[in-house]
Scaffold this active site. Structure first.
Site, PDB file in Angstrom:
ATOM      1  N   ASP A 139      74.355  -6.345 -44.597  1.00 23.32           N
ATOM      2  CA  ASP A 139      72.992  -5.837 -44.476  1.00 23.32           C
ATOM      3  C   ASP A 139      73.125  -4.463 -43.785  1.00 23.32           C
ATOM      4  OD1 ASP A 139      70.079  -6.020 -44.205  1.00 23.32           O
ATOM      5  OD2 ASP A 139      70.509  -6.250 -42.076  1.00 23.32           O
TER       6      ASP A 139
ATOM      7  N   ASP B 169      70.154  -2.226 -42.061  1.00 25.40           N
ATOM      8  CA  ASP B 169      69.362  -2.073 -40.830  1.00 25.40           C
ATOM      9  C   ASP B 169      69.576  -3.266 -39.899  1.00 25.40           C
ATOM     10  OD1 ASP B 169      68.263   0.268 -41.736  1.00 25.40           O
ATOM     11  OD2 ASP B 169      66.487  -0.677 -42.585  1.00 25.40           O
TER      12      ASP B 169
HETATM   13  P1  B16 Z   1      62.497   0.755 -46.929  1.00 25.93           P
HETATM   14  P2  B16 Z   1      67.751  -4.295 -44.354  1.00 25.93           P
HETATM   15  C1  B16 Z   1      65.181  -3.584 -44.432  1.00 25.93           C
HETATM   16  O1  B16 Z   1      66.525  -3.241 -44.420  1.00 25.93           O
HETATM   17  C2  B16 Z   1      64.564  -3.431 -43.045  1.00 25.93           C
HETATM   18  O2  B16 Z   1      65.118  -4.368 -42.144  1.00 25.93           O
HETATM   19  C3  B16 Z   1      63.072  -3.667 -43.145  1.00 25.93           C
HETATM   20  O3  B16 Z   1      62.469  -3.497 -41.868  1.00 25.93           O
HETATM   21  C4  B16 Z   1      62.469  -2.669 -44.161  1.00 25.93           C
HETATM   22  O4  B16 Z   1      61.070  -2.886 -44.307  1.00 25.93           O
HETATM   23  C5  B16 Z   1      63.176  -2.850 -45.504  1.00 25.93           C
HETATM   24  O5  B16 Z   1      64.553  -2.651 -45.328  1.00 25.93           O
HETATM   25  C6  B16 Z   1      62.662  -1.869 -46.551  1.00 25.93           C
HETATM   26  O6  B16 Z   1      62.990  -0.572 -46.153  1.00 25.93           O
HETATM   27  O7  B16 Z   1      61.063   0.973 -46.569  1.00 25.93           O
HETATM   28  O8  B16 Z   1      63.435   1.803 -46.394  1.00 25.93           O
HETATM   29  O9  B16 Z   1      62.699   0.486 -48.406  1.00 25.93           O
HETATM   30  O10 B16 Z   1      67.657  -4.961 -43.026  1.00 25.93           O
HETATM   31  O11 B16 Z   1      67.591  -5.233 -45.546  1.00 25.93           O
HETATM   32  O12 B16 Z   1      68.956  -3.385 -44.480  1.00 25.93           O
HETATM   33 MG    MG Z   2      68.600  -6.164 -41.358  1.00 21.55          MG
END
Ligand code: B16
Ligand code: MG
Length: 210
Positions: free
Chosen positions: A9, A11
């Site tokens: 993953d 974030d």
């Molecule tokens: P975006 P991950 C996720 O990343 C985040 O944890 C989540 O908070 C966010 O809303 C989602 O990506 C979408 O992100 O707006 O940049 O498309 O934890 O799956 O790496």
């Molecule tokens: Mg994450």
């Protein structure tokens, strides 16, 4: 390491963009007079952009049309991308980089499995452009975690079966997604406490001892 493939993953695992998501959603929510705080922000971890907006709008008295919601999500993303441009290779810790290098030296192939549509921008900012053997992210899926699609696509891009790959996650939705796809998982933070997680990690470096 008994796994041939490792799917990370982004974030909350490789880097930390929580504070930028928070600032951008806060500015958007303030703009429409909807209450938003860090506790609500915690519910957005691993959740897609539109599903995050729906959680924020639970506090709104107004009903928004799909078009209006897309506008709000676009406004948030514009603010978020401005903040992402502040990230530098210093936002990638030595521990994370050294651990991934060690896993690769042991023969594992490395992939990203992230819900974020900003994955490539973030990887570029922190100096990981071209580093991964595969990238599965918000741009190649139609269903977000806890659906396993993002990890199944990553395994496919690595030419491996789910049983050959380990998913590394920080969010409950991510551990659910891994289990639903037939993957073992390693959890950090809230994900380490999830009943379906295979390995509980205290630090990222613990991956070298699996
Ligand atoms: P975006 P991950 C996720 O990343 C985040 O944890 C989540 O908070 C966010 O809303 C989602 O990506 C979408 O992100 O707006 O940049 O498309 O934890 O799956 O790496
Ligand atoms: Mg994450």
């Amino acid at each position: 390491m008994k796994y041939r493939g490792i799917i990370f993953d982004l974030d909350g695992v490789i880097c930390f963009t929580d504070k930028y998501h928070y600032q951008a959603w806060k500015e958007m929510a303030d703009g429409i007079g909807v209450y938003f705080d860090e506790q609500i922000n915690n519910r957005l971890r691993g959740v897609s952009r539109m599903a995050s907006l729906d959680i924020i709008l639970e506090r709104s008295e107004k009903q928004y049309t799909q078009e209006e919601k897309e506008e709000l999500a676009a406004r948030k993303n514009e603010l978020y991308q401005k903040l992402l441009h502040q990230m530098t290779p210093d936002d990638l810790s030595n521990e994370v980089k050294a651990t991934m290098d060690g896993l690769r030296a042991g023969g594992a192939k490395l992939s990203i499995g992230s819900s974020s549509k900003n994955t490539k921008l973030i990887l570029g900012q922190i100096g990981l452009d071209g580093y991964f053997d595969a990238i599965s992210d918000g741009t190649n899926i139609t269903r977000s975690k806890p659906d396993p699609e993002v990890f199944l696509k990553a395994a496919e891009y690595l030419h491996m079966q789910p049983s050959e790959c380990l998913v590394v996650e920080d969010a409950a939705a991510g551990v659910e997604a891994a289990a639903a796809g037939g993957f073992d998982s390693a959890g950090l933070g809230e994900a380490a406490a999830h009943p379906k997680v295979t390995y509980k990690l205290e630090t990222f470096g613990d991956l070298l001892h699996i």
